[in-house]
Every structure is written in structure tokens, then in C-alpha cells.
Design a protein around this motif. Sequence first.
Motif, PDB file in Angstrom:
ATOM      1  N   VAL A 153     -10.985  -9.467  -3.838  1.00 33.60           N
ATOM      2  CA  VAL A 153      -9.700  -8.765  -3.956  1.00 33.60           C
ATOM      3  C   VAL A 153      -9.790  -7.422  -3.235  1.00 33.60           C
ATOM      4  O   VAL A 153     -10.699  -6.629  -3.497  1.00 33.60           O
ATOM      5  CB  VAL A 153      -9.329  -8.553  -5.441  1.00 33.60           C
ATOM      6  CG1 VAL A 153      -8.129  -7.624  -5.581  1.00 33.60           C
ATOM      7  CG2 VAL A 153      -9.058  -9.892  -6.123  1.00 33.60           C
ATOM      8  N   PHE A 154      -8.855  -7.202  -2.320  1.00 35.70           N
ATOM      9  CA  PHE A 154      -8.730  -5.913  -1.639  1.00 35.70           C
ATOM     10  C   PHE A 154      -7.608  -5.134  -2.320  1.00 35.70           C
ATOM     11  O   PHE A 154      -6.457  -5.551  -2.268  1.00 35.70           O
ATOM     12  CB  PHE A 154      -8.365  -6.115  -0.164  1.00 35.70           C
ATOM     13  CG  PHE A 154      -9.476  -6.671   0.676  1.00 35.70           C
ATOM     14  CD1 PHE A 154      -9.834  -8.011   0.593  1.00 35.70           C
ATOM     15  CD2 PHE A 154     -10.158  -5.861   1.557  1.00 35.70           C
ATOM     16  CE1 PHE A 154     -10.863  -8.527   1.374  1.00 35.70           C
ATOM     17  CE2 PHE A 154     -11.191  -6.362   2.344  1.00 35.70           C
ATOM     18  CZ  PHE A 154     -11.547  -7.691   2.252  1.00 35.70           C
ATOM     19  N   GLY A 155      -7.947  -4.021  -2.941  1.00 37.48           N
ATOM     20  CA  GLY A 155      -6.946  -3.215  -3.626  1.00 37.48           C
ATOM     21  C   GLY A 155      -5.971  -2.566  -2.666  1.00 37.48           C
ATOM     22  O   GLY A 155      -6.254  -2.381  -1.486  1.00 37.48           O
ATOM     23  N   ALA A 156      -4.790  -2.230  -3.201  1.00 37.85           N
ATOM     24  CA  ALA A 156      -3.730  -1.607  -2.409  1.00 37.85           C
ATOM     25  C   ALA A 156      -3.801  -0.101  -2.529  1.00 37.85           C
ATOM     26  O   ALA A 156      -4.096   0.425  -3.598  1.00 37.85           O
ATOM     27  CB  ALA A 156      -2.378  -2.092  -2.928  1.00 37.85           C
ATOM     28  N   SER A 157      -3.495   0.611  -1.438  1.00 36.67           N
ATOM     29  CA  SER A 157      -3.481   2.078  -1.498  1.00 36.67           C
ATOM     30  C   SER A 157      -2.371   2.569  -2.419  1.00 36.67           C
ATOM     31  O   SER A 157      -2.541   3.566  -3.110  1.00 36.67           O
ATOM     32  CB  SER A 157      -3.289   2.676  -0.100  1.00 36.67           C
ATOM     33  OG  SER A 157      -1.997   2.354   0.406  1.00 36.67           O
ATOM     34  N   TYR A 163      -2.055  -3.107  -8.468  1.00 37.50           N
ATOM     35  CA  TYR A 163      -2.492  -4.023  -7.407  1.00 37.50           C
ATOM     36  C   TYR A 163      -3.835  -3.639  -6.838  1.00 37.50           C
ATOM     37  O   TYR A 163      -4.058  -3.715  -5.633  1.00 37.50           O
ATOM     38  CB  TYR A 163      -1.391  -4.194  -6.327  1.00 37.50           C
ATOM     39  CG  TYR A 163      -0.315  -4.962  -6.979  1.00 37.50           C
ATOM     40  CD1 TYR A 163      -0.456  -6.330  -7.174  1.00 37.50           C
ATOM     41  CD2 TYR A 163       0.746  -4.303  -7.576  1.00 37.50           C
ATOM     42  CE1 TYR A 163       0.448  -7.029  -7.923  1.00 37.50           C
ATOM     43  CE2 TYR A 163       1.655  -5.002  -8.332  1.00 37.50           C
ATOM     44  CZ  TYR A 163       1.501  -6.367  -8.494  1.00 37.50           C
ATOM     45  OH  TYR A 163       2.384  -7.054  -9.269  1.00 37.50           O
ATOM     46  N   SER A 164      -4.736  -3.240  -7.728  1.00 44.28           N
ATOM     47  CA  SER A 164      -6.095  -2.922  -7.290  1.00 44.28           C
ATOM     48  C   SER A 164      -7.097  -3.548  -8.250  1.00 44.28           C
ATOM     49  O   SER A 164      -6.939  -4.711  -8.594  1.00 44.28           O
ATOM     50  CB  SER A 164      -6.249  -1.404  -7.151  1.00 44.28           C
ATOM     51  OG  SER A 164      -5.545  -0.954  -6.000  1.00 44.28           O
ATOM     52  N   SER A 241      -1.528  -3.428   4.978  1.00 44.79           N
ATOM     53  CA  SER A 241      -0.808  -3.460   6.254  1.00 44.79           C
ATOM     54  C   SER A 241      -0.896  -4.818   6.934  1.00 44.79           C
ATOM     55  O   SER A 241      -1.801  -5.603   6.673  1.00 44.79           O
ATOM     56  CB  SER A 241      -1.383  -2.411   7.204  1.00 44.79           C
ATOM     57  OG  SER A 241      -2.674  -2.809   7.637  1.00 44.79           O
ATOM     58  N   ILE A 242       0.056  -5.080   7.847  1.00 43.94           N
ATOM     59  CA  ILE A 242       0.026  -6.326   8.609  1.00 43.94           C
ATOM     60  C   ILE A 242      -1.239  -6.407   9.454  1.00 43.94           C
ATOM     61  O   ILE A 242      -1.875  -7.447   9.530  1.00 43.94           O
ATOM     62  CB  ILE A 242       1.278  -6.421   9.519  1.00 43.94           C
ATOM     63  CG1 ILE A 242       2.544  -6.515   8.656  1.00 43.94           C
ATOM     64  CG2 ILE A 242       1.188  -7.619  10.461  1.00 43.94           C
ATOM     65  CD1 ILE A 242       3.840  -6.573   9.445  1.00 43.94           C
ATOM     66  N   GLU A 264      -0.377  -9.903   1.082  1.00 41.55           N
ATOM     67  CA  GLU A 264       1.000  -9.410   0.922  1.00 41.55           C
ATOM     68  C   GLU A 264       1.058  -8.179   1.812  1.00 41.55           C
ATOM     69  O   GLU A 264       0.317  -7.224   1.601  1.00 41.55           O
ATOM     70  CB  GLU A 264       1.254  -9.115  -0.558  1.00 41.55           C
ATOM     71  CG  GLU A 264       2.694  -8.818  -0.890  1.00 41.55           C
ATOM     72  CD  GLU A 264       2.982  -7.329  -0.887  1.00 41.55           C
ATOM     73  OE1 GLU A 264       3.407  -6.807   0.168  1.00 41.55           O
ATOM     74  OE2 GLU A 264       2.762  -6.699  -1.935  1.00 41.55           O
ATOM     75  N   MET A 265       1.890  -8.246   2.864  1.00 40.71           N
ATOM     76  CA  MET A 265       1.801  -7.233   3.919  1.00 40.71           C
ATOM     77  C   MET A 265       3.111  -6.463   4.079  1.00 40.71           C
ATOM     78  O   MET A 265       3.737  -6.111   3.108  1.00 40.71           O
ATOM     79  CB  MET A 265       1.364  -7.926   5.206  1.00 40.71           C
ATOM     80  CG  MET A 265       0.040  -8.702   5.006  1.00 40.71           C
ATOM     81  SD  MET A 265      -0.625  -9.410   6.511  1.00 40.71           S
ATOM     82  CE  MET A 265       0.561 -10.748   6.802  1.00 40.71           C
ATOM     83  N   GLY A 266       3.480  -6.208   5.291  1.00 39.14           N
ATOM     84  CA  GLY A 266       4.607  -5.306   5.526  1.00 39.14           C
ATOM     85  C   GLY A 266       5.961  -5.952   5.340  1.00 39.14           C
ATOM     86  O   GLY A 266       6.105  -7.163   5.339  1.00 39.14           O
ATOM     87  N   SER A 267       6.969  -5.119   5.192  1.00 37.67           N
ATOM     88  CA  SER A 267       8.338  -5.601   5.054  1.00 37.67           C
ATOM     89  C   SER A 267       9.282  -4.428   5.234  1.00 37.67           C
ATOM     90  O   SER A 267       8.992  -3.322   4.788  1.00 37.67           O
ATOM     91  CB  SER A 267       8.533  -6.221   3.667  1.00 37.67           C
ATOM     92  OG  SER A 267       9.790  -6.848   3.561  1.00 37.67           O
TER      93      SER A 267
END
Lengths: 527, 527
Positions: A153-157, A163-164, A241-242, A264-267
Motif C-alpha cells: 500500500v502506497f499512502g496518499a499525501s 488513505y495511508s 499522481s497519474i 486511484e490517480m488524477g481527476s
Amino acid sequence: MITGKNYIGNQLSSEGNRTYKTYNPKLNLENEHTFYEASDQEIEKAVLLAAEAFKTYKKTSGAKKAEFITAIADEILALGDLLIQTYISETGLPEGRAKGERGRTVGQLRTFAELVSEGSWVEATIDTADPDRAPIPKQDIRKMLVPLGPIVVFGASNFPLAYSTAGGDTAAAFAAGCPVIVKSHPMHAATGELVASAIHNAAQKTGMPNGIFSNLNSSGIEVGVQLVKHPKVKAVGFTGSIRAGRALFDLASQRPEPIPVFAEMGSINPVVLLPEATKTRGEVLAKTYANSITLGTGQFCTNPGLILGIKGETLDHFINILSDEIVGIEPSCMLHPNIIGNYENNKTHVLQQNGLSITAEYDGDLLINHARQTITKVEGKTFLENPKLHQEVFGPFSMIVQCKDAKELEDIISNLEGQLTGTILAEKEEAVLYDSVIEALQNRVGRIIYNGVPTGVEVCPAMLHGGPYPASTDSRFTAVGIHSIKRWVRPFSYQSWPNHLLPDELKNENPLGISRLVDGNPSQRKI
Amino acid sequence: MITGKNYIGNQLSSEGNRTYKTYNPKLNLENEHTFYEASDQEIEKAVLLAAEAFKTYKKTSGAKKAEFITAIADEILALGDLLIQTYISETGLPEGRAKGERGRTVGQLRTFAELVSEGSWVEATIDTADPDRAPIPKQDIRKMLVPLGPIVVFGASNFPLAYSTAGGDTAAAFAAGCPVIVKSHPMHAATGELVASAIHNAAQKTGMPNGIFSNLNSSGIEVGVQLVKHPKVKAVGFTGSIRAGRALFDLASQRPEPIPVFAEMGSINPVVLLPEATKTRGEVLAKTYANSITLGTGQFCTNPGLILGIKGETLDHFINILSDEIVGIEPSCMLHPNIIGNYENNKTHVLQQNGLSITAEYDGDLLINHARQTITKVEGKTFLENPKLHQEVFGPFSMIVQCKDAKELEDIISNLEGQLTGTILAEKEEAVLYDSVIEALQNRVGRIIYNGVPTGVEVCPAMLHGGPYPASTDSRFTAVGIHSIKRWVRPFSYQSWPNHLLPDELKNENPLGISRLVDGNPSQRKI
């Protein structure tokens, strides 16, 4: 206590040579603790322990898994104010947000605990034998979902808790029966270590196998690359990020044994402002959207970065009010100097494109690392022809596209990349007139919203958080809600298997009392 | 009538310059019809028509889809003996098999028609609003599965009906709401065209949009490559070799917008012969396996290519009987000279490896294109150390591995690549003694069988046909049974959407009467 070390299974470890510190964006100062990046050996050890732990954990009952996951929630709460203050010091986010996100994180964990405690999530499917069938007797076949193996799992900034480390991906993986190795996000390593300690304590208290969880510090890309390439890693969860998500997807796809990556990336979350709604409620909508665009300094993957309307007086009026409103909002701090640096760079880049103009930008004095919210506008044709204008500017930024008519609006939507969300702002009965616009939008998004804002992702079974690429790498799964567990499991069939050797979920007597599909019919009965 | 042309939507078309013929392996002669390979323009047209058809078809009701799919089954049966004789002339397979496979194909279609006619397969999930929730009101969110878009299906050489033109992949895609473009298998292009005509007739009779189906002839890789790279293609189904399946997976993963590929590929289907079973029932098992290994000239993806036992007298006895039995079976014809050529080459290649010896090989005279069934044996250690011995030899071939003990048996299983199936042959209570062997086997396969044979894949909801790579490219899906529809759909959420604009599946009044998850509880009630 924050040690700066890695959790390699249940051991704190700091064998690596590289160190780093996290940053307090509000104070514009490094935080005190030094973090030791995981060494190659530590990474290897974490993965081998996870593979070993999987042998036991995959057979652990739903009740025991629920105990473990519930204990994680309890241990996170037991960290008390230290966690909240650490979170604030590493993000610049306010206390209310920190507590809210902790609540969401704990809530997600409890929801997964309930799910596995109840047990029907395994989609048990039973087709009983028919020895008299001609020409070939029918065998007894039984299927259920089983865990894939160790998950990275890569946590989100932007979601240090939800989401971490013990966020949605981790909670779903533990519920599925998978060990987890977290690649800690370097911007909130201390928050990550505290949560890791909570998971560690929970694992110890509930008797989980060593290696069910590891937390690896990392300031660059090397730790992540080594993890994704490791043959014993079986799937990857990522939020970010994408560019980074795609790089991980490519690495995973090129392995001798490819593995699934759910990124789950950019939008840019297109919002379609229909004419009647603009006319009737333009002011209210402008105020609502000024808040949505600046919420959390625009640091949400569902931030409305694109507003599409039909050119004319009413849209002009909306733009004017939105512009007035947004410059009146007090700017807020971004997560890290790098994040605000990217925000300014991306904004500069997009503003260099022909035909884009600024309609509003906060022009007061700014505190350090605080972001200047910005609204821009462009003609439909210009937007349609220049894909550089379609790129996400992560932060309190939005672009209004003035379409010449409904046809151009539909063309623009059809040519957008995949998005997490799309929003329709319409008056009663107006939506019916724009059904082809709505159809086009549905094709490009994972979730469609009527007369609301895309920010705020409810954690519930009906939520789809994901969408066509590049919103996510696989639109067939969600990153939020109980069904996100499906990312980490595979169906598995037993044929003619002796009843006493079957897992409880598939036994004739249905000892868990779960819902099953028996000979094509949903049932909780014994066989 | 067989024209040799492509179906580009509802038009027969033969613009290409390349032509080819199919082959009758029994007569060792080319068949009469000439097939026109699809040109670049025809491919482009087929995809654009499919994308256009998707706009209508995705909104088509379950009842209408069921009508279309049922009509395909009826039209296939209406082809009568022409289809059966064409099948035989292009495969060398016997009439009983042709009719059996037609029955399976028609049965699969009818099962999917029932599934979409009933409608609950969309997994409708509804979380109702709670406007009074603090601090933030809860929005109404509703989720269901929606189709991905145009799907490309690559037919299998060994299942000209059940896994080709109107086979499992196509049936599931039509049920999901996706248009299908079939890349016809060059070895049975006439069978393919006949089935394509049945689909075409069914589409015409039930008023389906032009482009819902195309059938493209192809003798090389170019047509497939162009299809998989096309931006309007949204997913790929494939059944065939690891080499070809991986190549398609790589192409699809490297696209600017990666798309899912479900490839069902090779497998050697390990069979574990436990000592007590060998001792007690060795003779019966040897006879059963002689038949399973040679069934359909070994041309099944579930053919038992690897038999693992504990070295000793009883295993020797089993080997002797299996050897005697298998050489007594009349050899049969393979599908094509290329297939038998590959069989002989792969066998030669594996027999060049040190330590492998032949225990039985049919040594009588052979009719043209008939395969010489072969049994080999090798020591456990030799097998473990040489991955070249783990490769599939597609045909009536099996390898017996003599393990020195249970530990070596477990090591070998743990080091196998992913497999479609694994089989345990055990006496009562014996399996319990080998739980770690069984655990290891479960980790490497998609379906595990107790005291049976892996050949024969029942079409039922509980069937998992797939497995860890390289058995398939994504172990999270099955290629057989109703749940195979999940490969071609994605979940989609509506937030605060007006009831009258929702699809029927999600409307308050539940007009279809389907099962839904409402506020966390399964229910068929109105809201």
C-alpha cells in the motif's frame, strides 16, 4: 513514541543509511524526528515475513480478523492527541480536519470488521452434485473469495490517515486476509509511524502472525520499486499522481508474473452547469462552488477543477459571482512546500496556453505555504483543441469552459479523459433536455452527482470511488466502501471436496449462517 | 452459406487482399472455402460501428438482451448439420464432440439470457439519504454494474464453438451490454462464419443496432494487434497460448489508456497422488487417468500434464499400469498439422532435458495428423531444478514426478507457476495428513479437485475457470459461468440522482423486482 524506524514485522529497525525529516508547512520548518529509509535487506525481510504470515492469516476466521481490525481502530484512538498534533505538524491542516479524518479512518476499520465478522462477503456459491445426470454426472462444485497474498500500500499525501497507513486500502486488505506492507508517505512519516505502532499493538494483542504488517520509510522511489517488483508481492494499492501511479502500473505489468495495481490517480471532476440552473440559482451555485474549490486548499482528488457551461449572460453572471466569492475566502496552507511548488508550476504551465485567462485570483498577502486560489476561463473550442488544458492543477484552482452550444458541450465531455466524478447542475426537468450530454458524462466517470458538489466521498456500500483511466488503473473496482475488498481477492473453486475439509463458508451445515448462492438461489439454509 | 467474407456489423465484406483456407486434418487436405482477411479499413469500420452501437445497446433492457441472446442460441441450432459437418471438417474432432460442444454453447447462451432477464446480476446497491445526519447530511447514493464498451474476443483453437465466435466470452459480453468484435480463429474460419451468421440473424430479428457484432477473418497477428490497440476497444477476452496471451496483455497494458485483458492460457494441471490412494486404488486411478490424458487428443487446457507422487513400489505399480493402459488407447487426430507439429516439437524439447525418460509411448502405426500419446517420468529433484520441465506440452502427454518425500512434494508444488486446476487423489482421512501439500496446491491453482480428473469444466455459477498467472492474466475473474460477466462491467454510482432519471434497476419502486443491497441489507422491496 516516534522513533523514526521502520516496522519490519514486529521489529523496529533502522539499518539503512539514508535519513530524512518531515516538514511543518505552517511553521515552514523541518519537524524534529529523523526517519531511516528502509534498506534493501529490510525490504526483503518485510516481504518474506509477509509471505510467511499469509500462510496463517489466510486461514484466520472472520471473527478473529474482526478482532484484529477493531483493535487497530481502538489503538488509533488510544494514540489520542499525540496523533492529532503530529498530523497537524506534518500537513498544515486544521485540527477539525485531523479529527474528522481520524473518525473516518476508524469508521472504515469498524465497517470492515463488521463485514468479515458477518462473513457473507466471500460470495459463497454452491452447486450440488447430480450423480444421475446423463450423459455425465454433475460434480459438487463450491466457490468463494480467497485472499491474493501480500499487498503493498502506497499512502496518499492528502489523506495521512484515511488513505495511508491504516486507511481504506490497508483495512480492505486485512479484511480480505492479506498481509500488508505500507510504503510510508515521506511527507507524514511520523503520523505514519504512530499509526503503524497502533497496528503493531493490535496485532500483538490479538495474536496475529509476525509479518502481517510492516511499515517502510522511504523518501524516494527506490523502496516502492523494489516492493512492486518483488515476486512474493501479489497486488498494489496506490493513491496519488497519474505519473507515479502509471509508473507503478507499468512496473507491475512488466513483471514475469504481472500483478494487479489499483491506482486511484488524477481527476479534474467536470461540473456541467445547465442554462436554467445557471439562470435560476447562479448565485447560490457560485457560492457553493467557491467553497468546494477551496475546501482543504483544493487538495482533494474530487476537487471540481473544470466547470462547463453554455456561453452567455447567465454564465457570465455566474463567473462574476464565483470570482467575487472565491477571492473573499481566506487562503489556507498546503501540505508541503513541494505541493505548493507543484501547484504554482502547474498553474503557470496551464496559464501559458493560448486563450486561457484569469477571472479571479486572490491578491492579498499570503502566509508562507498558503495557496492563492484561482479561477480561469476559456472558450469551448480552445479547450477542445488543447489537451494541455485538460490536466489537473492540484490545489484551489478551477477552469470555466464557455461552450458555444450543447453540441460543443457534449463533444468536450466525450473527449475528456476518465474522471472520478462528473456533476450535473440542473433545474427540474432540465436534465431530460440534455440526455446526450449526461450520457457522454456517464461514459467518462465513476460517479455522477446531481445538484451537489463532487467533494466529500461518503464511505458506504453504494460508493464508487474510481473510474475510467486515468481516474484509476482499473475501472472495475472501487477504492472506497466495502466492495473495495474485491481488489485483493480471487474466486477459488473446490470440486467434490469432502465436507469436513471445506472452509466453514462452504460446509453443508453453513456454521457461519452466511448468505450463499445454492444451486442458483440465494439462501442461508443448510444443505 | 459460407462466403469467406467478414461481417463488418451487418454487412458481408471482403476488401482485403490476403486470403487463406482452413484445413481438414483427417483428410490432410485444405477445405474448399477461401477466407478474406480483414483489411485495416474493415477493422476500423467494425470498431467505429461497435462504439456507435454501444450508445444504444448499453441502455437496452435485460429482457431485450435476453431475447437477442436466446435468438443466437436458436439460430445456431437452426444451422443444423451444416454446422456440425463444417466443425468436423475443420477440427478432425468426432461428431459426438461437435454436438456436445454445440449443446454447451447453446446452454451457455441460454444461461446468460436467464441471468439478464432476471436482472439482479447488476449488484444494485442503494444507500438512502439522511438529511439530518450531523455534521454533514448523508446523500443518496446508488450503484450498479454497467458495461465497459466494445470488447474484442479471440476465439480458441480447441473450442471452435464453446470458446470462440458465440462462446463464453461473447455470451458474457452481450449479456453485460457490450458490443463484440470477434477475431476469428484461422483454423476454423468456416465454423466461425456460420456462427457469425447466426449472431447476425439474431441481431436482425431482435432489432439490435448495427455494429453490435462483427466477425473479422485473420490468418496472422496483425488484425488482433490493430484491434487491441484501438482506443475505442475497452477490453479483451482471449483463450490460447501463454506466448500469444502475454503479447496481447503487454500491448493492452502499454496503451495510453490501458485496458483489461482476460487471457485464459496454459496450464499443466498438477495431480497429486497420495500414497494410500496409490496403494489401494492405483489400478483404477491409472485407467481413469489414461483416459483423461488422451481425452480429445489431450487438447484441453485442463489436461493433466503433471502427476506428482511419492517414490516407491506403489507409485511404480501405478506408472506401469498407466503405461500399459495408455498405449492400448487408439490414437486420435489433432486439430491441425501445426498443432501436431507443436506437440512433437514441445515433446522433443522436453525430452532433451536431463533425467526425463519415457515410460510409455504408442508405437503402432499412426494415421495422418494423429498423435502418439506419451508418458514420461522424472525424479523430484531434477524436476524442481529445471523449469523447462514445467512447460506445457499441449496434447496427449503427461509427466510423472517421483518425489522422495512429502516435503519435496510440497516444495515442487510451491515452485510451480499458476495453474487452472490441481487435483488430490487420496484415501479417506489421508488428505488430513498432507494439509501443507494441499495448502501449497491451493495457492497455485484456481480450482482444486478431490478424487476426480481435471478435464471436464462444468458450466455453473460455482465454477472458477482461471487462476494465478500464467493460468490467466487476472486471477480475480473466471472465464466460465455467470460470474464471467464481471470481466466486462464496472460499478457506477449515482449521487442524489432524481428517481425518474435513474435506470430501472435503481429506481425506488424496483420495477424489475430484483434483489438489491438497500442500506446494507439484501432486499427486493420498494423504497
